[in-house]
Design an enzyme around this catalytic site. Structure first.
Site, PDB file in Angstrom:
ATOM      1  N   ASP A 137       0.825  -1.212   0.000  1.00  0.00           N
ATOM      2  CA  ASP A 137       0.000   0.000   0.000  1.00  0.00           C
ATOM      3  C   ASP A 137       0.861   1.265   0.000  1.00  0.00           C
ATOM      4  O   ASP A 137       1.969   1.266   0.544  1.00  0.00           O
ATOM      5  CB  ASP A 137      -0.923  -0.014   1.230  1.00  0.00           C
ATOM      6  CG  ASP A 137      -2.030   1.015   1.116  1.00  0.00           C
ATOM      7  OD1 ASP A 137      -2.360   1.418  -0.009  1.00  0.00           O
ATOM      8  OD2 ASP A 137      -2.558   1.421   2.165  1.00  0.00           O
TER       9      ASP A 137
ATOM     10  N   SER B 181      -7.405  -5.248  -4.684  1.00  0.00           N
ATOM     11  CA  SER B 181      -8.523  -5.842  -3.949  1.00  0.00           C
ATOM     12  C   SER B 181      -9.778  -5.802  -4.820  1.00  0.00           C
ATOM     13  O   SER B 181      -9.865  -5.030  -5.784  1.00  0.00           O
ATOM     14  CB  SER B 181      -8.755  -5.077  -2.637  1.00  0.00           C
ATOM     15  OG  SER B 181      -9.307  -3.800  -2.889  1.00  0.00           O
TER      16      SER B 181
ATOM     17  N   ASN C   1     -10.937  -2.392  -4.745  1.00  0.00           N
ATOM     18  CA  ASN C   1     -10.176  -1.455  -5.588  1.00  0.00           C
ATOM     19  C   ASN C   1     -10.790  -1.339  -6.988  1.00  0.00           C
ATOM     20  O   ASN C   1     -10.558  -0.361  -7.704  1.00  0.00           O
ATOM     21  CB  ASN C   1      -8.709  -1.894  -5.748  1.00  0.00           C
ATOM     22  CG  ASN C   1      -7.870  -1.755  -4.500  1.00  0.00           C
ATOM     23  OD1 ASN C   1      -6.923  -2.516  -4.297  1.00  0.00           O
ATOM     24  ND2 ASN C   1      -8.179  -0.787  -3.655  1.00  0.00           N
TER      25      ASN C   1
HETATM   26  C1  IPE Z   1      -5.329  -2.541   0.187  1.00  0.00           C
HETATM   27  O1  IPE Z   1      -5.042  -1.185   0.033  1.00  0.00           O
HETATM   28  C2  IPE Z   1      -5.305  -3.227  -1.131  1.00  0.00           C
HETATM   29  C3  IPE Z   1      -3.996  -3.336  -1.769  1.00  0.00           C
HETATM   30  C4  IPE Z   1      -2.871  -2.886  -1.289  1.00  0.00           C
HETATM   31  C5  IPE Z   1      -3.994  -4.006  -3.026  1.00  0.00           C
HETATM   32  P1  IPE Z   1      -6.198  -0.089  -0.065  1.00  0.00           P
HETATM   33  O2  IPE Z   1      -5.506   1.202  -0.314  1.00  0.00           O
HETATM   34  O3  IPE Z   1      -7.230  -0.508  -1.017  1.00  0.00           O
HETATM   35  O4  IPE Z   1      -6.808  -0.155   1.403  1.00  0.00           O
HETATM   36  P2  IPE Z   1      -7.705   0.874   2.192  1.00  0.00           P
HETATM   37  O5  IPE Z   1      -8.758   1.379   1.243  1.00  0.00           O
HETATM   38  O6  IPE Z   1      -6.802   1.992   2.645  1.00  0.00           O
HETATM   39  O7  IPE Z   1      -8.238   0.092   3.349  1.00  0.00           O
HETATM   40  C1  IPE Z   2      -1.766   0.294  -3.249  1.00  0.00           C
HETATM   41  O1  IPE Z   2      -1.546   1.638  -3.343  1.00  0.00           O
HETATM   42  C2  IPE Z   2      -1.960  -0.358  -4.595  1.00  0.00           C
HETATM   43  C3  IPE Z   2      -3.360  -0.628  -4.920  1.00  0.00           C
HETATM   44  C4  IPE Z   2      -4.344  -0.570  -4.083  1.00  0.00           C
HETATM   45  C5  IPE Z   2      -3.660  -0.973  -6.293  1.00  0.00           C
HETATM   46  P1  IPE Z   2      -2.727   2.686  -3.296  1.00  0.00           P
HETATM   47  O2  IPE Z   2      -3.156   2.975  -4.682  1.00  0.00           O
HETATM   48  O3  IPE Z   2      -3.808   2.258  -2.368  1.00  0.00           O
HETATM   49  O4  IPE Z   2      -1.950   3.930  -2.687  1.00  0.00           O
HETATM   50  P2  IPE Z   2      -2.493   4.952  -1.617  1.00  0.00           P
HETATM   51  O5  IPE Z   2      -2.953   4.189  -0.436  1.00  0.00           O
HETATM   52  O6  IPE Z   2      -3.600   5.716  -2.267  1.00  0.00           O
HETATM   53  O7  IPE Z   2      -1.298   5.800  -1.311  1.00  0.00           O
HETATM   54 MG    MG Z   3      -4.085   2.534  -0.358  1.00  0.00          MG
END
Ligand code: IPE
Ligand code: IPE
Ligand code: MG
Length: 234
Positions: free
Chosen positions: A17, A62, A65
């Site tokens: 993340d 996820s 996502n």
């Molecule tokens: C979790 O991160 C999913 C991945 C890293 C693939 P998110 O960025 O989606 O999680 P939340 O929304 O902060 O819980």
């Molecule tokens: C994790 O990074 C990767 C995915 C969820 C695809 P994020 O895209 O959630 O990055 P932040 O949390 O917004 O910084």
């Molecule tokens: Mg994230």
């Protein structure tokens, strides 16, 4: 299932993340953060396998996502295309078997095909298993396993239930690392991490270096896993 203190983890899982925030700090589009994250993911997973850990599971996307803006999703799908077409051969040469958990039917059809091709190409790998969670949700995985058990029409034990999950046949993660500052599991391996050691770090994923993974593993090695029993020094 009991592991002795000081023994390397067999299975390391990572919630990758912080890509978006990494990009934002640099005034770059989120897609640039995902690109940097992918580069880091490749080097990091190789590093962990080199340490002698045979199972690495990475949370790449996820199920939730998939509700992100289409522009970001398109950038992610392009990175998946790149990854599966360019890396399967390298993984095959290293003896790493590629595995994907999650509902890949939610992805564009060509990405699903590239994933299937990568899995097939590396199917003989015996040195390690690299599992990517894509379109993955732990609750969804549990519900689908419950439905499978119900269809089979007889009660199951916890061990039998584990086999019905996407991770069926793999050991549970010993160590779960989450980068990017948040202190939650975000629907990742909820059943499997019942006794997993958790490690949270503020580092945004593209900044999480191989040495940072070593630090997490060192922290794991110092922990006493009690599984509900009384500790050695208590
Ligand atoms: C979790 O991160 C999913 C991945 C890293 C693939 P998110 O960025 O989606 O999680 P939340 O929304 O902060 O819980
Ligand atoms: C994790 O990074 C990767 C995915 C969820 C695809 P994020 O895209 O959630 O990055 P932040 O949390 O917004 O910084
Ligand atoms: Mg994230």
């Amino acid at each position: 299932m009991k592991s002795e203190q000081g023994q390397l983890p067999k299975h390391v899982a990572i919630i990758m993340d912080g890509n978006g925030r990494w990009a934002k700090k640099r005034l770059l589009p989120r897609s640039a953060g995902h690109r940097a994250g992918l580069k880091r993911m490749i080097s990091l997973s190789e590093h962990i396998f080199r340490r002698g850990i045979p199972y690495v599971t990475l949370y790449a996307l996820s199920a939730e996502n998939l509700n992100r803006p289409q522009e970001e999703l398109d950038a992610l799908f392009s990175l998946f295309r790149e990854y599966f077409t360019q890396n399967a051969e390298t993984l095959r040469k290293k003896g790493i078997r590629l595995n994907v958990i999650g509902d890949t039917a939610l992805l564009p059809a060509d990405v699903t095909e590239m994933i299937a091709a990568g899995i097939e190409k590396t199917a003989e790998g015996k040195a390690g298993v690299l599992t990517l969670a894509i379109g993955y949700g732990s609750r969804q995985e549990i519900v689908s396993a419950v439905n499978e058990a119900v269809r089979a029409g007889k009660p199951v034990t916890a061990e039998e239930f584990s086999l019905l999950l996407g991770t069926g046949g793999m050991p549970d993660p010993d160590l779960l690392i989450r980068t990017g500052r948040e202190l939650r599991l975000s629907n990742f391996l909820l059943w499997q991490s019942a006794y997993t050691e958790l490690y949270f770090t503020d580092k945004l994923f593209p900044d999480f270096k191989n040495a940072d993974a070593d630090k997490a593993i060192r922290s794991y090695l110092l922990r006493e896993r009690r599984y509900g029993s009384v500790g050695k020094n208590d």
